[in-house]
Design an enzyme around this catalytic site. Sequence first.
Site: not given
Length: 293
Positions: A11-12, A74-76, A155, A187-189
């Site tokens: 992931d980013s 990462c979705n992006t 975060e 988005c993973t967040h």
Amino acid sequence: MDRNLPIGIFDSGVGGLTVYRALHERLPTERFVYLGDTARVPYGTKSLSTVERYAIENARFLEARGVKLLVVACNTASALALPAIRAAVSVPVVGMIGPGSRAVVEAARGGVARVGVVATESTVKSGAYSEAIRALAPGLEVSERACPLFVALAEEGWAETEVARMVAEEYLRPLRERGVAALVLGCTHYPILRRVIQEAVGEGVRLIDSGEAAARSVESVIEREGLRRTATQELRDLREAGARARALCDDLDHFYVTDAAERFAHVAERFLGAAPRRLEAVEVWGHDELQTR
């Protein structure tokens, strides 16, 4: 392919930890190697060529460490670089877009006419979710919305605050007014803010976690390809670790970051309830093929 190799995840940054958790819950006998590209986060505001380059470098880094399957958490990167990633490595690759889209289309079979997607700016701009969903269900109406502030709220540990509720209301009011009946958390967040997102769109809207959907896809690939970890190896791993059962972030999983390891560990503990025991800072690089004119 050695079925006892771990599953790679990149992931980013820290958001992919929600995907790691979903994979760990669905496949508790497997081992995982996670790479968070924290030196180059965020990907959501970067160009296609840059995201593609970073993603290929991350994928090759994990493949070099021996993985049997790669999850692009990462979705992006999934939206912009999945074909390039698959061409760059020799292991099966699972992204977020396909599984998330299939899950929302499955929800739509109950008579849903309108669905929504919330994601980063780059993912929304790519139109990847809309394209994938319409390919599966051409008559389905899809609305997408970028929600960049959700990342910082997750975060910073502000997911349950009044600030988060105000931001969610501002972002999600248009989707609620359009009458979406299912919403992809692209988005993973975003699963960290699941409660305030649900409040903003209404209890009748079904939330689709793309990470949970990806975990189901990974399980399907493992079964189809005969890659499930053997019981003998599982017992040997537990014995060597001095444990009776697997736990999130235990000694059997290895985490790499490209920067800010201390912050990563802190956020991981907030997201997962445990900090990684094996956390290593590394450099990831490759050949920069970008050409300036």
